[in-house]
Design a protein around this motif. Structure first.
Motif, short mmCIF file in Angstrom:
data_model
loop_
_atom_site.label_atom_id
_atom_site.label_comp_id
_atom_site.label_asym_id
_atom_site.label_seq_id
_atom_site.Cartn_x
_atom_site.Cartn_y
_atom_site.Cartn_z
N TYR A 168 30.38 -1.25 25.41
CA TYR A 168 29.65 -2.18 26.29
C TYR A 168 28.93 -3.26 25.48
CZ TYR A 168 30.33 1.41 29.89
OH TYR A 168 30.88 2.32 30.77
N LEU A 169 28.54 -2.92 24.26
CA LEU A 169 27.92 -3.89 23.36
C LEU A 169 28.72 -3.94 22.07
CD1 LEU A 169 24.06 -3.13 23.61
CD2 LEU A 169 25.32 -5.01 24.68
N LYS A 170 28.73 -5.11 21.45
CA LYS A 170 29.38 -5.27 20.14
C LYS A 170 28.44 -6.06 19.24
CE LYS A 170 31.93 -9.32 21.83
NZ LYS A 170 33.26 -9.92 22.07
N VAL A 171 28.64 -5.92 17.94
CA VAL A 171 27.81 -6.63 16.97
C VAL A 171 28.64 -7.74 16.35
CG1 VAL A 171 26.45 -6.44 14.86
CG2 VAL A 171 26.52 -4.53 16.47
N GLU A 172 28.13 -8.95 16.46
CA GLU A 172 28.76 -10.12 15.85
C GLU A 172 27.72 -10.87 15.03
OE1 GLU A 172 30.52 -12.61 18.82
OE2 GLU A 172 32.12 -11.20 19.32
N ARG A 173 27.98 -10.98 13.73
CA ARG A 173 27.06 -11.69 12.83
C ARG A 173 25.62 -11.18 13.00
NH1 ARG A 173 29.24 -17.94 13.55
NH2 ARG A 173 31.37 -17.54 12.84
N LYS A 174 25.49 -9.87 13.03
CA LYS A 174 24.21 -9.17 13.07
C LYS A 174 23.46 -9.30 14.40
CE LYS A 174 23.46 -9.46 8.08
NZ LYS A 174 22.54 -9.87 6.99
N VAL A 175 24.09 -9.89 15.42
CA VAL A 175 23.45 -9.95 16.74
C VAL A 175 24.31 -9.20 17.75
CG1 VAL A 175 22.28 -12.12 16.24
CG2 VAL A 175 24.51 -12.16 17.40
N LEU A 176 23.69 -8.78 18.85
CA LEU A 176 24.37 -8.01 19.88
C LEU A 176 24.95 -8.93 20.94
CD1 LEU A 176 21.69 -5.21 20.31
CD2 LEU A 176 24.00 -4.88 19.40
N LYS A 177 26.17 -8.62 21.35
CA LYS A 177 26.84 -9.36 22.41
C LYS A 177 27.38 -8.37 23.42
CE LYS A 177 26.65 -13.58 20.62
NZ LYS A 177 25.97 -14.69 21.32
N ILE A 178 27.36 -8.75 24.69
CA ILE A 178 27.95 -7.90 25.71
C ILE A 178 29.47 -8.09 25.70
CG2 ILE A 178 27.77 -9.59 27.59
CD1 ILE A 178 26.96 -7.16 29.38
N THR A 179 30.21 -7.02 25.93
CA THR A 179 31.68 -7.12 25.94
C THR A 179 32.17 -7.53 27.32
OG1 THR A 179 31.94 -4.79 26.56
CG2 THR A 179 31.85 -5.30 24.19
N ASP A 180 33.41 -8.05 27.37
CA ASP A 180 34.00 -8.44 28.66
C ASP A 180 34.07 -7.24 29.59
OD1 ASP A 180 34.29 -11.03 27.78
OD2 ASP A 180 36.38 -10.78 27.17
N LYS A 181 34.41 -6.09 29.02
CA LYS A 181 34.51 -4.86 29.81
C LYS A 181 33.20 -4.58 30.55
CE LYS A 181 34.93 0.13 28.88
NZ LYS A 181 35.20 1.13 27.84
N ALA A 182 32.09 -4.66 29.83
CA ALA A 182 30.80 -4.37 30.45
C ALA A 182 30.41 -5.45 31.45
CB ALA A 182 29.73 -4.24 29.36
N LEU A 183 30.70 -6.69 31.10
CA LEU A 183 30.31 -7.80 31.97
C LEU A 183 31.01 -7.72 33.32
CD1 LEU A 183 28.50 -10.27 31.88
CD2 LEU A 183 30.44 -11.62 31.08
#
Length: 611
Positions: free
Chosen positions: A538-553
């Motif tokens: 549901y969450l992924k880490v990109e460049r040390k910040v958290l992003k919501i995944t398409d699946k979770a959205l």
């Protein structure tokens, strides 16, 4: 024989140190007076899963688990069942505790002094059907003075059953929401797992809302007009005050380049700039508070890019393995006043462990008592600080060294005087226009030297001008900049957002309950909640910040707002408070508050199709 049941091994060690150790056995200590001291590993029992309550007619899958079906929802246990956790070490320890309970004449509940700590031991007593006398040990600190004081003032355990009931109500509500709604919405998503929780879903929604804000953000160019001025040979910078000139857009920015140029031309034409107001102030800065786990997690995420779980792991190692710091899973930034008298011993130990900080430690004054020592602010735990343990610091890993050094410096800062900052604000009239200049200078560094913050308050030194003086315009320029989106969450800032989630709520009662309850989740669970959201994709880490995944959205957009909203926690916290006071029963809470909510949401899920 009395049996002391501690929530965790570290508390058991403190208690046996105070009682005096005769021998250490497998899973418990024997005190000099014959008392036994044993320990838990947090909650040793958990609520049984829905399979336990569903009938034998429900089909099973290849793993012999009962399949999920709409017709079996919602599941409401008629009689709640606690079962031992599957962890082998926990089961073995629970067996040991059970044998000790049978042999003792009095049990002392030494759970943490909060709802969960009360329930944690009480549910073990219920599990083993204990009926003999029970007492309650209450201490939020593990220094010897606090432990001995708590041992000398044991209270009847039954006086605290309201705390256990509130924790039990929280536990059951989370089960009913999580188990029923996760199953219902998973079925609506054609068996693609949709995991829902009273805390995890609002947490996920925080990231979703921030991501949406960033994605929809449109950056605009804006302008500021800066002037370099001179008085008595001293040059300084000032800003043109744009308020009241009718040139700002609805967001408060000057975005019209022609208007900016016209203002610059008018400023350059001004023949005299006169000082209209001078404000000077000297301020003593308050000491920083001690550190909660969330404070350390935010610092480590910002400074080193650590995940919340990694920071917790490092803090746990400093506490359990090296015994250099106090209990880490704390949501409190204050210290017990009784601990202040231990400062000389702590400083002495720090001098031996931290030769690189010897100059600062020698300057520390243990007589200084900052605002962080405040009994009225102590919760179940106190702020995280160094201990009197002496250890060769070379035994620490690089990550442990980073976190330990931060904890040490914040503690040391408590024993330095307050810094003093001088601030000056000058207003000047340039015809109809107004210029503003501000400057601050650190007059006394105080604890800033410990935290390496000596220059953080130095901006510019302003001249000693007075009202009526004239200043010379040296140059005036237009500075161009662009508006920036809000920062994406890293794990540290997300944990602070969970802690301070009351700021997102408008209703005053809801805001109060969220603030009093320290937000959503606890210091012990927030890192694990984030890890769980990452594990589930549901969450992924990109460049040390958290992003919501398409699946979770995709599934989040189909969920009712109340499931995503922290208001649910506020409403429940109000009920937990009533249960703790004995003004509401657990059954009334389940039947009148939770059941109607769960039934409604399950029915909504049945009518929803998530692609």
């Amino acid at each position: 024989m009395r049996l002391f049941i501690a929530e965790k091994p570290s508390v058991a060690r403190c208690i046996i140190d105070a009682l005096g150790l005769r021998s250490k056995e497998k899973g418990y200590y024997i005190a000099l007076n014959g008392d036994r001291v044993t320990w838990c590993f947090g909650h040793m029992l958990e609520l049984a899963e829905p399979d336990h309550y569903l009938g034998s007619s429900v089909p099973v899958n290849s793993k012999n688990k009962k399949i999920w079906r709409y017709e079996d929802l919602p599941v409401f246990p008629q009689r709640w069942v606690n079962i031992p956790k599957s962890d082998k070490a926990a089961r073995s320890q629970l067996t040991t505790i059970g044998k000790l309970i049978k042999a003792c004449s009095v049990v002392v509940n030494c759970g943490d002094p909060d709802r969960e700590g009360q329930l944690l031991v009480d549910e073990i007593l219920e599990h083993f059907k204990y009926k003999k006398p029970a007492l309650r040990y209450l201490s939020s600190a593990q220094d010897m003075a606090s432990v001995r004081k708590a041992l000398s003032s044991l209270k009847p355990n039954k006086h605290y059953e309201g705390m256990a009931n509130a924790a039990r109500a929280r536990q059951r509500a989370d089960w009913l929401i999580g188990m029923n709604l996760s199953r219902a919405f998973t079925l609506s998503a054609a068996n693609e797992l949709v995991s829902i929780g009273r805390v995890q879903t609002p947490t996920l929604n925080l990231v979703a809302a921030r991501d949406k804000e960033i994605r929809s953000f449109v950056s605009n160019t804006f302008f500021k007009i800066k002037a370099q001025l001179e008085y008595d040979g001293i040059k300084f910078m000032a800003d043109l005050d744009l308020d009241g000139l009718g040139v700002l857009d609805k967001s408060g920015y000057l975005t019209n380049g022609h208007s900016a140029q016209a203002l610059l031309d008018n400023l350059n034409k001004c023949k005299e700039i006169r000082v209209t107001e001078v404000k000077e102030d000297k301020t003593e800065l308050q000491h920083p508070l001690s550190l909660s786990l969330a404070d350390i997690q935010k610092y480590a995420a910002d400074k080193f890019g650590f995940s919340a779980s990694k920071t917790l792991e490092v803090c746990q190692s400093l506490y359990e393995t090296h015994r250099l710091t106090t209990y880490p899973r704390s949501d409190c930034s204050y210290l017990p006043e009784a601990q202040h008298k231990e400062a000389p011993d702590v400083l002495k130990a720090l001098f031996q462990v931290n030769p690189d900080l010897s100059d600062l430690i020698l300057k520390a004054n243990p007589d200084i008592k900052s605002r962080t020592w405040n009994d009225s602010k102590i919760t179940a735990h106190h702020g995280i600080i160094p201990t009197t343990q002496v250890l060769d610091k070379s035994r620490l890993s690089e990550d442990e060294h980073k976190i330990y050094s931060y904890i040490v410096r914040v503690y040391l800062a408590q024993f330095f005087i307050k810094p003093v900052v001088s601030t000056t604000d000058i207003k000047m009239a340039a015809g109809p226009l107004v210029l503003k200049a501000s400057g601050s200078v650190l007059l006394r560094s105080g604890y800033k030297q410990v935290l390496n913050q000596g220059s953080t308050h130095n901006t510019q030194r302003l001249p000693a001008c007075r009202k009526g003086d004239t200043v010379e315009l040296v140059t005036a320029t237009i500075n161009k900049d662009r508006t920036r989106p809000p920062a994406a969450y890293n794990e540290g800032s997300l944990i602070k957002a969970m802690e301070n989630i009351s700021s997102t709520v408008s209703h005053p009662d809801h805001k109060k309950y969220l603030k009093d309850g320290d937000g959503i989740g606890t210091s012990a669970t927030r890192a694990e909640i984030i890890e769980e959201l990452k594990r589930k994709g549901y969450l992924k880490v990109e460049r040390k910040v958290l992003k919501i995944t398409d699946k979770a959205l995709k599934f989040l957009t189909h969920l009712p707002d109340i499931i995503k909203n922290p208001v649910l926690t506020a409403i429940y916290e109000c009920n937990f408070s009533e249960i703790e006071k004995g003004k509401m029963s657990i059954s009334d809470f389940e039947n009148k508050v939770v059941r109607p909510f769960v039934v409604k949401q399950v029915n909504l899920a049945k009518g929803t199709k998530i692609k």
